[in-house]
Write a protein that holds these residues in place. Structure first.
Motif, PDB file in Angstrom:
ATOM      1  N   GLY A  55       1.378  26.942  66.064  1.00 45.16           N
ATOM      2  CA  GLY A  55       2.751  26.657  65.905  1.00 45.16           C
ATOM      3  C   GLY A  55       2.901  25.449  64.894  1.00 45.16           C
ATOM      4  N   PRO A  56       4.033  25.714  64.116  1.00 44.05           N
ATOM      5  CA  PRO A  56       4.198  24.697  63.216  1.00 44.05           C
ATOM      6  C   PRO A  56       4.099  23.199  63.447  1.00 44.05           C
ATOM      7  CG  PRO A  56       5.982  26.343  62.961  1.00 44.05           C
ATOM      8  CD  PRO A  56       5.275  26.850  64.256  1.00 44.05           C
ATOM      9  N   SER A  57       4.447  22.945  64.791  1.00 38.92           N
ATOM     10  CA  SER A  57       4.364  21.449  65.265  1.00 38.92           C
ATOM     11  C   SER A  57       3.120  21.174  65.819  1.00 38.92           C
ATOM     12  CB  SER A  57       5.264  21.092  66.084  1.00 38.92           C
ATOM     13  OG  SER A  57       5.589  21.847  67.306  1.00 38.92           O
ATOM     14  N   ALA A  58       2.221  22.158  66.116  1.00 39.10           N
ATOM     15  CA  ALA A  58       0.963  22.077  66.591  1.00 39.10           C
ATOM     16  C   ALA A  58      -0.190  21.667  65.626  1.00 39.10           C
ATOM     17  CB  ALA A  58       0.453  23.547  67.405  1.00 39.10           C
ATOM     18  N   PRO A  59      -0.608  20.729  65.757  1.00 38.52           N
ATOM     19  CA  PRO A  59      -1.878  20.499  64.846  1.00 38.52           C
ATOM     20  C   PRO A  59      -2.853  21.467  64.511  1.00 38.52           C
ATOM     21  CG  PRO A  59      -1.381  18.423  66.248  1.00 38.52           C
ATOM     22  CD  PRO A  59      -0.678  19.544  66.888  1.00 38.52           C
ATOM     23  N   GLN A  60      -2.804  21.908  63.268  1.00 45.58           N
ATOM     24  CA  GLN A  60      -3.625  23.144  63.139  1.00 45.58           C
ATOM     25  C   GLN A  60      -5.051  23.100  63.498  1.00 45.58           C
ATOM     26  OE1 GLN A  60      -2.140  25.834  62.119  1.00 45.58           O
ATOM     27  NE2 GLN A  60      -4.067  27.123  62.664  1.00 45.58           N
ATOM     28  N   GLU A  61      -5.582  21.847  63.505  1.00 51.49           N
ATOM     29  CA  GLU A  61      -7.018  21.601  63.611  1.00 51.49           C
ATOM     30  C   GLU A  61      -7.074  21.667  65.368  1.00 51.49           C
ATOM     31  OE1 GLU A  61      -4.741  17.883  63.005  1.00 51.49           O
ATOM     32  OE2 GLU A  61      -5.295  19.645  61.790  1.00 51.49           O
ATOM     33  N   LEU A  62      -6.485  21.569  65.982  1.00 46.78           N
ATOM     34  CA  LEU A  62      -6.336  21.616  67.450  1.00 46.78           C
ATOM     35  C   LEU A  62      -6.205  22.948  68.047  1.00 46.78           C
ATOM     36  CD1 LEU A  62      -4.667  18.109  68.561  1.00 46.78           C
ATOM     37  CD2 LEU A  62      -6.882  18.533  67.953  1.00 46.78           C
ATOM     38  N   VAL A  63      -5.620  23.792  67.231  1.00 44.77           N
ATOM     39  CA  VAL A  63      -5.427  25.241  67.820  1.00 44.77           C
ATOM     40  C   VAL A  63      -6.620  25.872  68.335  1.00 44.77           C
ATOM     41  CG1 VAL A  63      -4.623  27.561  67.111  1.00 44.77           C
ATOM     42  CG2 VAL A  63      -3.268  25.649  66.306  1.00 44.77           C
ATOM     43  N   GLY A  64      -6.654  26.329  69.504  1.00 42.95           N
ATOM     44  CA  GLY A  64      -7.897  27.086  70.073  1.00 42.95           C
ATOM     45  C   GLY A  64      -8.714  26.355  70.708  1.00 42.95           C
ATOM     46  N   LYS A  65      -8.433  24.692  70.812  1.00 41.14           N
ATOM     47  CA  LYS A  65      -9.140  23.826  71.620  1.00 41.14           C
ATOM     48  C   LYS A  65      -8.649  23.726  73.025  1.00 41.14           C
ATOM     49  CE  LYS A  65     -11.011  21.112  67.710  1.00 41.14           C
ATOM     50  NZ  LYS A  65     -12.450  21.770  68.017  1.00 41.14           N
ATOM     51  N   PRO A  66      -9.443  23.499  73.907  1.00 45.09           N
ATOM     52  CA  PRO A  66      -9.168  23.186  75.398  1.00 45.09           C
ATOM     53  C   PRO A  66      -8.165  22.323  75.649  1.00 45.09           C
ATOM     54  CG  PRO A  66     -11.418  23.721  75.339  1.00 45.09           C
ATOM     55  CD  PRO A  66     -10.855  23.181  74.095  1.00 45.09           C
ATOM     56  N   VAL A  67      -7.004  22.475  76.288  1.00 51.43           N
ATOM     57  CA  VAL A  67      -5.979  21.351  76.668  1.00 51.43           C
ATOM     58  C   VAL A  67      -6.064  21.196  78.327  1.00 51.43           C
ATOM     59  CG1 VAL A  67      -3.589  20.645  76.630  1.00 51.43           C
ATOM     60  CG2 VAL A  67      -4.527  22.175  74.693  1.00 51.43           C
ATOM     61  N   VAL A  68      -6.095  19.956  78.523  1.00 54.10           N
ATOM     62  CA  VAL A  68      -6.286  19.836  80.094  1.00 54.10           C
ATOM     63  C   VAL A  68      -4.771  19.867  80.598  1.00 54.10           C
ATOM     64  CG1 VAL A  68      -6.720  18.013  81.765  1.00 54.10           C
ATOM     65  CG2 VAL A  68      -8.011  18.065  79.872  1.00 54.10           C
ATOM     66  N   MET A  69      -4.808  20.726  81.795  1.00 51.28           N
ATOM     67  CA  MET A  69      -3.473  21.225  82.260  1.00 51.28           C
ATOM     68  C   MET A  69      -3.672  20.517  83.867  1.00 51.28           C
ATOM     69  SD  MET A  69      -3.297  25.167  81.185  1.00 51.28           S
ATOM     70  CE  MET A  69      -2.561  25.690  82.779  1.00 51.28           C
ATOM     71  N   ARG A  70      -4.681  20.452  84.061  1.00 49.86           N
ATOM     72  CA  ARG A  70      -4.800  19.774  85.521  1.00 49.86           C
ATOM     73  C   ARG A  70      -6.074  19.049  85.821  1.00 49.86           C
ATOM     74  NH1 ARG A  70      -4.925  23.169  91.459  1.00 49.86           N
ATOM     75  NH2 ARG A  70      -4.584  21.148  92.602  1.00 49.86           N
ATOM     76  N   MET A  85      -6.534  12.729  81.310  1.00 49.97           N
ATOM     77  CA  MET A  85      -4.874  12.877  81.608  1.00 49.97           C
ATOM     78  C   MET A  85      -4.830  14.245  81.269  1.00 49.97           C
ATOM     79  SD  MET A  85      -3.566   9.293  80.540  1.00 49.97           S
ATOM     80  CE  MET A  85      -2.092   9.721  81.167  1.00 49.97           C
ATOM     81  N   GLU A  86      -3.685  14.844  82.089  1.00 49.99           N
ATOM     82  CA  GLU A  86      -3.261  16.196  81.566  1.00 49.99           C
ATOM     83  C   GLU A  86      -2.498  15.841  80.296  1.00 49.99           C
ATOM     84  OE1 GLU A  86      -0.336  16.896  84.793  1.00 49.99           O
ATOM     85  OE2 GLU A  86      -1.821  17.059  86.419  1.00 49.99           O
ATOM     86  N   GLY A  87      -2.675  16.677  79.521  1.00 50.81           N
ATOM     87  CA  GLY A  87      -2.227  17.005  77.922  1.00 50.81           C
ATOM     88  C   GLY A  87      -3.474  16.579  77.128  1.00 50.81           C
ATOM     89  N   ASP A  88      -4.599  15.927  77.471  1.00 47.91           N
ATOM     90  CA  ASP A  88      -5.390  15.589  76.719  1.00 47.91           C
ATOM     91  C   ASP A  88      -6.015  17.081  75.889  1.00 47.91           C
ATOM     92  OD1 ASP A  88      -5.345  12.795  77.205  1.00 47.91           O
ATOM     93  OD2 ASP A  88      -7.030  12.823  78.562  1.00 47.91           O
ATOM     94  N   VAL A  89      -6.623  16.926  74.860  1.00 45.12           N
ATOM     95  CA  VAL A  89      -6.986  17.786  74.169  1.00 45.12           C
ATOM     96  C   VAL A  89      -8.741  17.458  74.191  1.00 45.12           C
ATOM     97  CG1 VAL A  89      -7.318  19.430  72.165  1.00 45.12           C
ATOM     98  CG2 VAL A  89      -5.105  18.469  72.642  1.00 45.12           C
ATOM     99  N   LEU A  90      -9.342  18.533  74.708  1.00 50.53           N
ATOM    100  CA  LEU A  90     -11.091  18.031  74.699  1.00 50.53           C
ATOM    101  C   LEU A  90     -11.469  18.320  73.210  1.00 50.53           C
ATOM    102  CD1 LEU A  90     -11.646  19.573  78.185  1.00 50.53           C
ATOM    103  CD2 LEU A  90     -11.957  16.952  77.864  1.00 50.53           C
ATOM    104  N   LEU A  91     -12.374  17.532  72.691  1.00 45.07           N
ATOM    105  CA  LEU A  91     -12.917  17.574  71.476  1.00 45.07           C
ATOM    106  C   LEU A  91     -14.352  17.622  71.342  1.00 45.07           C
ATOM    107  CD1 LEU A  91     -10.452  15.290  69.331  1.00 45.07           C
ATOM    108  CD2 LEU A  91     -10.194  17.577  69.608  1.00 45.07           C
ATOM    109  N   GLU A  92     -15.027  16.423  72.227  1.00 43.60           N
ATOM    110  CA  GLU A  92     -16.673  16.644  72.114  1.00 43.60           C
ATOM    111  C   GLU A  92     -16.968  16.023  73.536  1.00 43.60           C
ATOM    112  OE1 GLU A  92     -18.245  14.025  69.269  1.00 43.60           O
ATOM    113  OE2 GLU A  92     -17.365  15.283  67.477  1.00 43.60           O
TER     114      GLU A  92
END
Length: 663
Positions: A586-601, A614-621
């Protein structure tokens, strides 16, 4: 200088061919006569006058030669330099450019030079083609061949390709690219003859060859798509290939100054269509963002540097004035959110106050609040909007932006009351919630809200609000294809909310045979919670799916959910204890994070909870290994050592954080 300017005018391509020689001769003669008069007034310039006359004669001879030459005349077009601001957007700005001659047989041409691209190496893995039918497999193979052809000519790129036997290439590389067909996709149209679904994974590698981070995108193509000259917007095999290369050049590979200049020139070119100029603006918004984050660690949420160029800002404002389609105007303002140029304040205020389309006003409000909330003019406009605008959602958002002790609570109450208001159309009932989740409703782009955590948003709703959502969502998704495409993202969060109304909604969606929610998402929701799997109605559906469903993936998921728990006495592989979804584009979603796991719970008493995830963290490494999907994350976790502190890198609130976890 006068003679030089005269020659430029005389040699301009707009002159008719038949008058070319006469025009040059007449204008050169006039310039020479004026120069001779100046030399008589100032004898010291006699030498200069003589020189001008010699040049004039030479120019006349050149004109004669060109007049009778069969070779076409090529005039170099000079693109505006990206760093040159202009006083107004009356047209493409004047700018100087570095021009070097290029020798060819019998003629001399010129070309524009730009700073070179930083050289980089790309390892392209063999195609993983598992399309369902012969026609689609052939189309995918054609797409892959075209992709390689276009990738080979990308400036600065050196390709490592598979050999003729299909063996994977070896050697040090900066990027690794995998293209595969999408398996197990059950949305309408997928898998039909004449269509092909492909995904591209571009991994950024460290100098030692380990994974730094990944980038994911996908596309659906059509074998017999009808295409014009512009392949970048076409769905045929070559069009998909061109689109993949375009995204890689914009967001993944090292920034290309020539590409940036080209995109800027297209944005400023009023002779192009609005859609072409808008695509250039969108590409500028992506330019270098993923690369800068992956290599330099800069903040992913920041707008691309190319958008902050004053020339680009003025070009975008001019484009918004030219766009008659309100959806395009809204997209322009949404793209500029966070840019922060003071030149945007007045155009955005005009859009907020005067535009007849609510989505445009919504996007303008978002851009104003993101960068100019402290400006007195903006504050006054927000107060007026909060009181007088005809759209309740816009009034509520303006009131929220004004702040105050009860602003957040009032916004949450507005989301719930909208869902419960059965007098409103279904799309209007869900629009506030979708805005908060940064999901589109009536336009094909999100509104730009800053809440990547669906579960946290859903906690704004009580049981009645959840029930109202499950009633409005199917109707809205049935009415709008845009809402339907957004629905799986919301359902992936709803599946972890233990509420009977959600179970009823998921079961009903299977009875509707995927009319508004794809069956894969519905099945995943039914098996997400043990309490839901134990519902007799759910077990009956899962038993039916496990034995008779035509989709083998659904049969496997259903059968696995009916099995008793495994023996917990045996040593289990390391697990974080999180439920994730994939970051949506999406235009406001950082393109480099698209497809990466986002913590929902975050599960209680888990490694993740102890580490501070925390919920909402994007896991990178994890343990210095990157990944771009939940499956890759599990592979990384399998290799994590036990009993020692392990680094877990996440993206949270605009920055990278390193947490310590012990498995």
């Amino acid at each position: 200088m006068e003679l030089e300017q005269t020659l430029k005018v005389a040699l301009a391509p707009r002159e008719p061919a038949a008058d070319f020689e006469e025009t040059v001769m007449a204008r050169v003669s006039a310039a020479a006569w004026r120069a001779s008069r100046a030399s008589r007034r100032r004898p010291g310039r006699a030498v200069l006058a003589a020189t001008i006359l010699v040049v004039a004669a030479a120019a006349a001879m050149l004109a004669t030669q060109l007049r009778h030459s069969r070779a076409p005349i090529k005039v170099a077009r000079i693109a505006p330099a990206v760093s040159q601001p202009t006083a107004a957007v009356a047209g493409p700005p004047r700018a100087s450019a570095s021009i070097e001659p290029v020798a060819h047989a019998g003629k001399v041409e010129t070309k524009e030079t730009a700073p070179p691209v930083k050289p980089f190496t790309v390892r392209v893995l063999p195609l993983q083609n598992e399309a369902a039918d012969t026609m689609s497999r052939s189309a995918v193979a054609s797409m892959y061949a075209a992709f390689l052809d276009h990738l080979r000519v990308v400036p600065g790129a050196t390709l490592l390709e598979a050999d003729t036997a299909g063996n994977a290439p070896d050697g040090p590389a900066d990027f690794r690219i995998t293209i595969r067909t999408v398996k197990g996709k059950t949305t309408k149209g997928a898998g039909q003859a004449g269509k092909f679904d492909v995904e591209l994974q571009a991994d950024t590698l460290r100098p030692d060859g380990t994974l730094r981070s990944g980038f994911y995108t996908s596309s659906t193509g059509e074998v017999a798509a009808s295409c014009g000259v512009d392949l970048s917007s076409c769905a045929n095999p070559e069009g998909v290939a061109v689109g993949f290369v375009r995204v890689l050049r914009n967001a993944v590979f090292p920034p290309d100054p020539a590409l940036r200049r080209q995109l800027q020139t297209r944005l400023l070119d009023r002779s192009l269509g609005v859609l072409q100029r808008l695509r250039a603006l969108s590409d500028l918004a992506l330019l270098g963002r993923s690369y800068s984050v992956n290599t330099n660690g800069s903040a992913p949420g920041a707008p691309a540097a190319a958008l902050r160029d004053p020339v680009v800002v003025r070009g975008a404002v001019d484009l918004a004035a030219a766009a008659t389609d309100p959806a395009m105007r809204a997209q322009i303002w949404a793209t500029l959110q966070g840019v922060g140029s003071a030149e945007l304040i007045q155009p955005l205020l005009d859009a907020l106050r005067q535009d007849s389309d609510g989505e445009v006003r919504l996007a303008a409000l978002g851009a104003l609040v993101a960068s100019f909330g402290d400006d007195p003019r903006v504050h006054a406009a927000l107060e007026t909007t909060a009181q007088l605008d005809a759209w309740p959602l816009l009034r509520a958002l303006a009131q929220r932006a004004l702040g105050g002790a009860n602003a957040a609570a009032a916004w949450g109450q507005y989301i719930q009351s909208s869902l419960e208001d059965t007098s409103r159309p279904a799309i209007e009932r869900i629009e506030a919630l979708f805005h908060q989740l940064n999901l589109p409703t009536t336009n094909a782009f999100a509104s730009g809200a800053n809440s990547p955590d669906p579960l946290r948003t859903l906690r704004l709703l009580d049981s009645d609000g959840i029930r109202a959502l499950t009633q409005a969502l199917p109707a809205a998704a049935t009415e709008s294809s845009i809402v339907q495409r957004s629905t799986p993202t919301l359902v992936s969060a709803l599946q972890y909310v233990d509420n009977p109304a959600i179970t009823d909604m998921l079961l009903a969606s299977l009875d509707d045979d995927g009319q508004w929610l794809d069956r894969s998402s519905a099945t995943a929701g039914l098996v997400a919670l043990a309490s839901r799997r134990n519902d007799p109605r759910v077990r009956a559906v899962l038993e039916r799916l496990s034995t008779s469903d035509p989709d083998p993936q659904l049969r496997q998921i259903a059968a696995g959910s009916l099995q008793p728990p495994a023996n917990t006495s045996a040593e289990q592989p390391p697990r974080l204890g999180v439920a994730t979804t994939l970051m949506e584009a999406g235009p406001s979603a950082p393109q480099e994070l698209v497809g990466k796991p986002v913590v929902m719970r975050v599960l209680p008493d888990s490694v993740a909870e102890e580490a501070g995830l925390m919920e909402g963290d994007v896991l990178l490494e994890i343990n210095n290994a990157g990944f771009s999907s939940a499956a890759e994350m599990i592979t990384v976790l399998d290799a994590v050592p036990r009993g020692v502190d392990v680094d877990v890198v996440v993206y949270r609130s605009g920055e990278k954080l390193t947490l310590k976890a012990r498995f």
